[in-house]
Design a protein around this motif. Structure first.
Motif, mmCIF file in Angstrom:
data_model
loop_
_atom_site.group_PDB
_atom_site.id
_atom_site.type_symbol
_atom_site.label_atom_id
_atom_site.label_comp_id
_atom_site.label_asym_id
_atom_site.label_seq_id
_atom_site.Cartn_x
_atom_site.Cartn_y
_atom_site.Cartn_z
ATOM 1 N N ARG A 20 5.164 -6.338 0.925
ATOM 2 C CA ARG A 20 4.687 -7.277 0.038
ATOM 3 C C ARG A 20 2.900 -7.335 0.342
ATOM 4 O O ARG A 20 2.118 -7.941 -0.371
ATOM 5 C CB ARG A 20 5.023 -8.802 0.245
ATOM 6 C CG ARG A 20 6.692 -8.954 -0.071
ATOM 7 C CD ARG A 20 7.015 -10.269 0.125
ATOM 8 N NE ARG A 20 7.001 -10.795 1.529
ATOM 9 C CZ ARG A 20 8.109 -10.678 1.908
ATOM 10 N NH1 ARG A 20 9.177 -10.177 1.735
ATOM 11 N NH2 ARG A 20 8.140 -11.315 3.209
ATOM 12 N N GLN A 21 2.593 -6.407 1.073
ATOM 13 C CA GLN A 21 1.237 -6.289 1.683
ATOM 14 C C GLN A 21 0.729 -5.138 1.055
ATOM 15 O O GLN A 21 1.365 -3.945 0.621
ATOM 16 C CB GLN A 21 1.146 -6.094 3.208
ATOM 17 C CG GLN A 21 1.460 -7.394 3.892
ATOM 18 C CD GLN A 21 1.423 -7.393 5.497
ATOM 19 O OE1 GLN A 21 0.870 -6.244 5.937
ATOM 20 N NE2 GLN A 21 2.070 -7.897 5.944
ATOM 21 N N LYS A 22 -0.828 -5.062 0.625
ATOM 22 C CA LYS A 22 -1.107 -3.895 0.152
ATOM 23 C C LYS A 22 -2.664 -3.748 0.842
ATOM 24 O O LYS A 22 -3.569 -4.354 1.006
ATOM 25 C CB LYS A 22 -1.779 -4.297 -1.413
ATOM 26 C CG LYS A 22 -0.557 -4.487 -2.258
ATOM 27 C CD LYS A 22 0.338 -3.483 -2.535
ATOM 28 C CE LYS A 22 1.494 -3.935 -3.453
ATOM 29 N NZ LYS A 22 2.560 -2.629 -3.615
ATOM 30 N N THR A 23 -2.506 -2.440 1.380
ATOM 31 C CA THR A 23 -3.559 -1.833 2.364
ATOM 32 C C THR A 23 -4.294 -0.756 1.536
ATOM 33 O O THR A 23 -5.173 -0.515 1.906
ATOM 34 C CB THR A 23 -2.825 -1.185 3.623
ATOM 35 O OG1 THR A 23 -2.410 -0.110 3.542
ATOM 36 C CG2 THR A 23 -2.181 -2.359 4.657
ATOM 37 N N GLY A 24 -3.856 0.104 0.265
ATOM 38 C CA GLY A 24 -4.115 0.920 -0.229
ATOM 39 C C GLY A 24 -4.258 2.273 0.860
ATOM 40 O O GLY A 24 -5.073 3.113 0.468
ATOM 41 N N VAL A 25 -3.373 2.276 1.935
ATOM 42 C CA VAL A 25 -3.452 3.358 2.933
ATOM 43 C C VAL A 25 -1.899 3.702 2.820
ATOM 44 O O VAL A 25 -1.071 3.005 3.211
ATOM 45 C CB VAL A 25 -3.858 2.928 4.189
ATOM 46 C CG1 VAL A 25 -3.897 3.957 5.057
ATOM 47 C CG2 VAL A 25 -5.645 2.270 4.193
ATOM 48 N N ILE A 26 -1.812 5.180 2.804
ATOM 49 C CA ILE A 26 -0.526 5.838 3.236
ATOM 50 C C ILE A 26 -0.488 6.569 4.399
ATOM 51 O O ILE A 26 -1.535 7.455 4.881
ATOM 52 C CB ILE A 26 -0.190 6.740 2.053
ATOM 53 C CG1 ILE A 26 0.049 5.846 0.664
ATOM 54 C CG2 ILE A 26 1.365 7.534 2.420
ATOM 55 C CD1 ILE A 26 1.131 5.111 0.468
ATOM 56 N N GLY A 27 0.465 6.434 5.216
ATOM 57 C CA GLY A 27 0.399 6.820 6.575
ATOM 58 C C GLY A 27 1.091 7.979 6.534
ATOM 59 O O GLY A 27 2.073 8.394 5.601
#
Length: 342
Positions: free
Chosen positions: A68-75
């Protein structure tokens, strides 16, 4: 009443693995219990939930909350359980990472890259997905971590893995049909006149094991002997190991299937140092079709896997999983590229 073990670990629960240790169950069971999966019996689920509450294991530490969170980062994480000395600068990693960076940038994502040695960090995957810093994860290579990845996949949807597909596995994978690729390599060596084969590489990692198995399929069918020559991918060991192998099999092998183009290129260098001609004395086939395969002398016959297409597949499947979809694995066909080494 809390046990002594639970009291001594109070406040130290940061990952699903920590919680699993206290509960006396597997991390996969914890993942399924906290996700409300019916596969976990009621008594076990209630025990896990109670321990989670007692130790302040908050919902936003769980994979379901992270969705449900959005960081805009893919690990992106590279596990190196098979060879702790292997580097990200490996030609295959750099090629795939370049394509992945392009795809993620086009989709508006930044990336966070980690190289991990599971022997030193058993919680490597739980810690990454539980960090709150990423929206999803791409695992590059299964290494010797298949079961760990399977357990995490039970409770964490936004994960896609580059690797080998095995019937019945639970994690979503993108990769080449490695066994078929191995068959193509062995068939080419034999068609080029080889009668005694060797496989140069580590047969432990799933992808390499499948390549060797494919070569064995052909060798057994055609009555040609094949020998495995275990070789690390780390540059500080590979050259010496290849030199040792060639010294031991001198005169008894006339066809070599290298698990990667990088190993094949190192093998070419050692063969030249020994005064052996390729392909006249030794036929050689690599795997990957990296840029180096066209630059060796002679140019390398190899089995091509579509790395650019794989990168697109990894990103698109991950985006679909972030949107809540179930996805099937993507297994791409290999292609034999004939040049001059076989």
């Amino acid at each position: 009443m809390a046990t002594d073990d639970e009291r001594t670990t109070r406040g130290s629960v940061r990952t699903i693995t920590d919680l699993a240790r206290i509960a006396g169950v597997s991390p996969g069971t914890v993942s399924r219990a906290l996700a409300g999966k019916s596969l976990v019996n009621t008594k076990t689920r209630e025990k896990i939930e109670a321990i989670a509450r007692e130790h302040g294991f908050r919902p936003n530490q769980m994979a379901s909350g992270l969705r449900r969170q959005k960081t805009g980062v893919i690990g992106m994480v590279i596990p190196l359980g098979h060879d702790a000395r292997q580097q990200i600068s490996d030609s295959f990693f750099m090629t795939l990472l370049g394509f992945l960076a392009d795809e993620l940038t086009n989709e508006g994502y930044d990336l966070m890259l980690r190289r991990v040695v599971p022997e030193d960090d058993a919680d490597w995957l739980d810690r990454f997905i539980g960090s709150g810093m990423i929206d999803g994860v791409i695992v590059i290579g299964q290494s010797d971590q298949f079961e760990r990845i399977e357990e995490v996949a039970d409770g964490y949807r936004p994960m896609v893995v580059w690797g080998n597909h095995t019937e019945g596995q639970r994690h979503c994978v993108v990769g080449t049909d490695n066994r078929l690729g191995g068959r193509l390599a062995a068939e080419r060596l034999i068609a080029a006149g080889a009668t005694r084969l060797a496989f140069l590489g580590d047969t432990g990692p799933m992808e390499f094991a499948a390549r060797f198995a494919g070569a064995q399929d052909v060798a057994v069918r055609l009555g040609v002997p094949i020998t495995a020559l275990p070789t690390h991918l780390s540059p500080d060991r590979a050259s010496a190991e290849i030199a040792g192998h060639l010294g031991r099999v001198a005169g008894s092998v006339d066809g070599i299937f290298a698990a990667t183009d990088t190993l094949a290129a190192l093998c070419l260098t050692e063969l030249r140092a020994r005064g052996l001609r390729v392909p006249e004395d030794i036929r050689l086939v690599g795997f990957d079709d990296l840029p180096i395969a066209r630059q060796t002398v002679p140019p390398l016959t190899t089995v091509r896997q579509d790395i650019a297409g794989g990168a697109r597949g990894l990103v698109q499947l991950l985006l679909r999983r972030l949107a809540g979809e179930e996805t099937e694995s993507l297994v791409m066909p290999p292609q034999l590229v004939i040049r001059h080494s076989a």
